[in-house]
Scaffold this motif. Sequence first.
Motif, PDB file in Angstrom:
ATOM      1  N   LEU A  36       0.842  -1.189   0.000  1.00  0.00           N
ATOM      2  CA  LEU A  36       0.000   0.000   0.000  1.00  0.00           C
ATOM      3  C   LEU A  36       0.877   1.239   0.000  1.00  0.00           C
ATOM      4  CD1 LEU A  36      -2.992   1.005   0.184  1.00  0.00           C
ATOM      5  CD2 LEU A  36      -2.586   1.299   2.637  1.00  0.00           C
ATOM      6  N   ILE A  37       0.570   2.160  -0.907  1.00  0.00           N
ATOM      7  CA  ILE A  37       1.231   3.457  -0.977  1.00  0.00           C
ATOM      8  C   ILE A  37       0.188   4.522  -0.654  1.00  0.00           C
ATOM      9  CG2 ILE A  37       2.490   5.081  -2.426  1.00  0.00           C
ATOM     10  CD1 ILE A  37       4.010   2.463  -1.994  1.00  0.00           C
ATOM     11  N   ILE A  38       0.480   5.366   0.332  1.00  0.00           N
ATOM     12  CA  ILE A  38      -0.461   6.404   0.754  1.00  0.00           C
ATOM     13  C   ILE A  38       0.222   7.751   0.510  1.00  0.00           C
ATOM     14  CG2 ILE A  38      -2.044   7.126   2.576  1.00  0.00           C
ATOM     15  CD1 ILE A  38      -1.058   4.461   4.022  1.00  0.00           C
ATOM     16  N   LEU A  39      -0.262   8.475  -0.479  1.00  0.00           N
ATOM     17  CA  LEU A  39       0.395   9.700  -0.906  1.00  0.00           C
ATOM     18  C   LEU A  39      -0.099  10.905  -0.112  1.00  0.00           C
ATOM     19  CD1 LEU A  39       0.403   9.058  -4.761  1.00  0.00           C
ATOM     20  CD2 LEU A  39       2.304   8.753  -3.143  1.00  0.00           C
ATOM     21  N   GLY A  40       0.490  12.074  -0.408  1.00  0.00           N
ATOM     22  CA  GLY A  40       0.163  13.295   0.298  1.00  0.00           C
ATOM     23  C   GLY A  40      -1.123  13.932  -0.189  1.00  0.00           C
ATOM     24  N   GLY A  41      -1.502  15.018   0.466  1.00  0.00           N
ATOM     25  CA  GLY A  41      -2.711  15.734   0.097  1.00  0.00           C
ATOM     26  C   GLY A  41      -2.951  16.892   1.038  1.00  0.00           C
ATOM     27  N   PRO A  42      -3.898  17.766   0.705  1.00  0.00           N
ATOM     28  CA  PRO A  42      -4.146  18.960   1.509  1.00  0.00           C
ATOM     29  C   PRO A  42      -4.959  18.705   2.761  1.00  0.00           C
ATOM     30  CG  PRO A  42      -5.650  18.894  -0.349  1.00  0.00           C
ATOM     31  CD  PRO A  42      -4.713  17.732  -0.531  1.00  0.00           C
ATOM     32  N   MET A  43      -5.478  17.502   2.928  1.00  0.00           N
ATOM     33  CA  MET A  43      -6.301  17.199   4.099  1.00  0.00           C
ATOM     34  C   MET A  43      -5.427  16.792   5.289  1.00  0.00           C
ATOM     35  SD  MET A  43      -5.913  14.738   1.719  1.00  0.00           S
ATOM     36  CE  MET A  43      -7.312  15.113   0.668  1.00  0.00           C
ATOM     37  N   SER A  44      -6.067  16.642   6.423  1.00  0.00           N
ATOM     38  CA  SER A  44      -5.387  16.227   7.654  1.00  0.00           C
ATOM     39  C   SER A  44      -6.019  14.945   8.165  1.00  0.00           C
ATOM     40  CB  SER A  44      -5.513  17.309   8.724  1.00  0.00           C
ATOM     41  OG  SER A  44      -5.109  16.821   9.998  1.00  0.00           O
ATOM     42  N   VAL A  63       1.198  -6.773   5.841  1.00  0.00           N
ATOM     43  CA  VAL A  63       1.344  -6.239   4.494  1.00  0.00           C
ATOM     44  C   VAL A  63       2.101  -4.917   4.567  1.00  0.00           C
ATOM     45  CG1 VAL A  63       0.122  -5.347   2.463  1.00  0.00           C
ATOM     46  CG2 VAL A  63      -0.740  -7.366   3.666  1.00  0.00           C
ATOM     47  N   PRO A  64       3.169  -4.730   3.793  1.00  0.00           N
ATOM     48  CA  PRO A  64       3.980  -3.516   3.908  1.00  0.00           C
ATOM     49  C   PRO A  64       3.284  -2.297   3.327  1.00  0.00           C
ATOM     50  CG  PRO A  64       4.786  -4.867   2.104  1.00  0.00           C
ATOM     51  CD  PRO A  64       3.713  -5.669   2.792  1.00  0.00           C
ATOM     52  N   MET A  65       3.697  -1.113   3.817  1.00  0.00           N
ATOM     53  CA  MET A  65       3.112   0.126   3.324  1.00  0.00           C
ATOM     54  C   MET A  65       4.118   1.255   3.431  1.00  0.00           C
ATOM     55  SD  MET A  65       0.478   0.897   6.465  1.00  0.00           S
ATOM     56  CE  MET A  65      -0.037  -0.828   6.484  1.00  0.00           C
ATOM     57  N   PHE A  66       3.930   2.233   2.546  1.00  0.00           N
ATOM     58  CA  PHE A  66       4.758   3.440   2.538  1.00  0.00           C
ATOM     59  C   PHE A  66       3.833   4.636   2.495  1.00  0.00           C
ATOM     60  CE2 PHE A  66       6.478   6.994   0.132  1.00  0.00           C
ATOM     61  CZ  PHE A  66       7.618   7.287   0.860  1.00  0.00           C
ATOM     62  N   GLY A  67       4.113   5.642   3.334  1.00  0.00           N
ATOM     63  CA  GLY A  67       3.310   6.848   3.364  1.00  0.00           C
ATOM     64  C   GLY A  67       4.165   8.083   3.192  1.00  0.00           C
ATOM     65  N   ALA A  68       3.688   9.024   2.368  1.00  0.00           N
ATOM     66  CA  ALA A  68       4.356  10.308   2.175  1.00  0.00           C
ATOM     67  C   ALA A  68       3.466  11.417   2.709  1.00  0.00           C
ATOM     68  CB  ALA A  68       4.651  10.543   0.694  1.00  0.00           C
ATOM     69  N   GLU A 103       7.382  -3.303   8.244  1.00  0.00           N
ATOM     70  CA  GLU A 103       5.973  -3.153   7.895  1.00  0.00           C
ATOM     71  C   GLU A 103       5.640  -1.800   7.285  1.00  0.00           C
ATOM     72  OE1 GLU A 103       4.693  -6.086   8.377  1.00  0.00           O
ATOM     73  OE2 GLU A 103       6.559  -6.564   9.391  1.00  0.00           O
ATOM     74  N   ALA A 104       6.264  -0.735   7.759  1.00  0.00           N
ATOM     75  CA  ALA A 104       5.833   0.590   7.328  1.00  0.00           C
ATOM     76  C   ALA A 104       6.986   1.579   7.383  1.00  0.00           C
ATOM     77  CB  ALA A 104       4.695   1.090   8.209  1.00  0.00           C
ATOM     78  N   ILE A 105       7.006   2.467   6.388  1.00  0.00           N
ATOM     79  CA  ILE A 105       7.895   3.627   6.365  1.00  0.00           C
ATOM     80  C   ILE A 105       7.023   4.846   6.104  1.00  0.00           C
ATOM     81  CG2 ILE A 105       9.741   4.822   5.129  1.00  0.00           C
ATOM     82  CD1 ILE A 105      10.926   2.066   4.493  1.00  0.00           C
ATOM     83  N   GLY A 106       7.213   5.880   6.910  1.00  0.00           N
ATOM     84  CA  GLY A 106       6.504   7.137   6.711  1.00  0.00           C
ATOM     85  C   GLY A 106       7.482   8.291   6.625  1.00  0.00           C
ATOM     86  N   ARG A 155      15.471   9.446  -6.360  1.00  0.00           N
ATOM     87  CA  ARG A 155      14.857   8.261  -6.963  1.00  0.00           C
ATOM     88  C   ARG A 155      15.529   7.002  -6.431  1.00  0.00           C
ATOM     89  NH1 ARG A 155      13.881   5.562 -12.846  1.00  0.00           N
ATOM     90  NH2 ARG A 155      12.388   7.206 -13.263  1.00  0.00           N
ATOM     91  N   GLN A 156      16.845   7.012  -6.332  1.00  0.00           N
ATOM     92  CA  GLN A 156      17.576   5.850  -5.839  1.00  0.00           C
ATOM     93  C   GLN A 156      17.156   5.509  -4.415  1.00  0.00           C
ATOM     94  OE1 GLN A 156      21.859   6.250  -5.996  1.00  0.00           O
ATOM     95  NE2 GLN A 156      22.169   4.659  -4.450  1.00  0.00           N
ATOM     96  N   VAL A 157      17.039   6.530  -3.567  1.00  0.00           N
ATOM     97  CA  VAL A 157      16.650   6.279  -2.180  1.00  0.00           C
ATOM     98  C   VAL A 157      15.209   5.796  -2.109  1.00  0.00           C
ATOM     99  CG1 VAL A 157      16.256   7.385   0.054  1.00  0.00           C
ATOM    100  CG2 VAL A 157      18.360   7.832  -1.210  1.00  0.00           C
ATOM    101  N   MET A 158      14.323   6.358  -2.931  1.00  0.00           N
ATOM    102  CA  MET A 158      12.942   5.872  -2.968  1.00  0.00           C
ATOM    103  C   MET A 158      12.910   4.397  -3.319  1.00  0.00           C
ATOM    104  SD  MET A 158       9.821   7.136  -2.532  1.00  0.00           S
ATOM    105  CE  MET A 158       9.441   5.628  -1.641  1.00  0.00           C
ATOM    106  N   PHE A 159      13.736   3.985  -4.278  1.00  0.00           N
ATOM    107  CA  PHE A 159      13.824   2.570  -4.643  1.00  0.00           C
ATOM    108  C   PHE A 159      14.348   1.748  -3.462  1.00  0.00           C
ATOM    109  CE2 PHE A 159      13.973   2.238  -9.553  1.00  0.00           C
ATOM    110  CZ  PHE A 159      12.990   3.209  -9.688  1.00  0.00           C
ATOM    111  N   GLN A 160      15.352   2.261  -2.744  1.00  0.00           N
ATOM    112  CA  GLN A 160      15.911   1.539  -1.604  1.00  0.00           C
ATOM    113  C   GLN A 160      14.860   1.320  -0.517  1.00  0.00           C
ATOM    114  OE1 GLN A 160      19.683   4.239  -1.673  1.00  0.00           O
ATOM    115  NE2 GLN A 160      20.168   2.554  -0.290  1.00  0.00           N
ATOM    116  N   LEU A 161      14.055   2.334  -0.253  1.00  0.00           N
ATOM    117  CA  LEU A 161      13.033   2.209   0.779  1.00  0.00           C
ATOM    118  C   LEU A 161      12.000   1.154   0.397  1.00  0.00           C
ATOM    119  CD1 LEU A 161      12.430   5.971   1.658  1.00  0.00           C
ATOM    120  CD2 LEU A 161      13.920   4.336   2.826  1.00  0.00           C
ATOM    121  N   LEU A 162      11.581   1.150  -0.855  1.00  0.00           N
ATOM    122  CA  LEU A 162      10.591   0.164  -1.298  1.00  0.00           C
ATOM    123  C   LEU A 162      11.199  -1.235  -1.350  1.00  0.00           C
ATOM    124  CD1 LEU A 162       8.904   2.300  -4.070  1.00  0.00           C
ATOM    125  CD2 LEU A 162       7.986   1.786  -1.811  1.00  0.00           C
ATOM    126  N   ASP A 163      12.456  -1.327  -1.734  1.00  0.00           N
ATOM    127  CA  ASP A 163      13.144  -2.627  -1.706  1.00  0.00           C
ATOM    128  C   ASP A 163      13.198  -3.168  -0.290  1.00  0.00           C
ATOM    129  OD1 ASP A 163      13.615  -2.632  -4.461  1.00  0.00           O
ATOM    130  OD2 ASP A 163      15.666  -1.868  -4.282  1.00  0.00           O
TER     131      ASP A 163
END
Length: 231
Positions: free
Chosen positions: A57-65, A88-93, A170-173, A218-226
């Motif tokens: 699961l990828i949870i992206l940014g947005g103007p809400m809280s 299940v792993p997930m990444f949030g920005a 499990e998760a990186i934020g 981009r390289q670091v983003m790939f490392q985090l997902l790996d």
Amino acid sequence: MERKRGKTMRINVLQHTPNEGPGAIKAWSQAHGHQMYVYHPYQFNGVLPSAAETDLLIILGGPMSPNDDLTWIKQERQLIQQLLDRNVPMFGACYGAQQIAKVLGAPVTTAPAKEVGWAPVYLQSHVIPQLPEKLTALHWHQEMFGIPDGAELLFSSDLVRNQGFVFGHEAIGLQFHFEPEADDVREIVVNDGQYAADSALHQTPADILAAPVPAENRQVMFQLLDYLTAE
């Protein structure tokens, strides 16, 4: 639940505003031959994937809280909890990281400084191997998360200490953004550049556009997902 690490995965992306897409995350998915599905719950009446059909699961940014009293925001957190229960792993920005932190019991509060623009972040933990000690990231926020119990502080900035956390495998934020590539930054700024007003980074929309996207992001983003999807 057994993860599909090392196999073709269904990556479900929760996108929360038209101008903040998956960027380099999409490139990582394509490079690994995964299948990406992008959901827009803010627009399409809270449509979300099920936990059973989510391998990452990828949870992206947005103007809400996360503190907004909206049904679909609460339903997102229910999904996050279900995925944590299923390993299940997930990444949030940005907002996405705040949602994960809130599910893990940490508060989401006003940050000590509004950060909009490019600024350095500093590595605080070596739990993920071979990450650079300092990177320049795109910031676009005025709230921040607390560090959840059981998580490690991963990044800090000069103005806001809590810039990233890692919760096991499990998760990186991340409070900031590694995922935008050059076209993504242009899309963010031309649509939402007025948000840079009153930022403690004192950068205009033109300043933000003029700065090149660091190649290592981009390289670091790939490392985090790996790291999240490693067997």
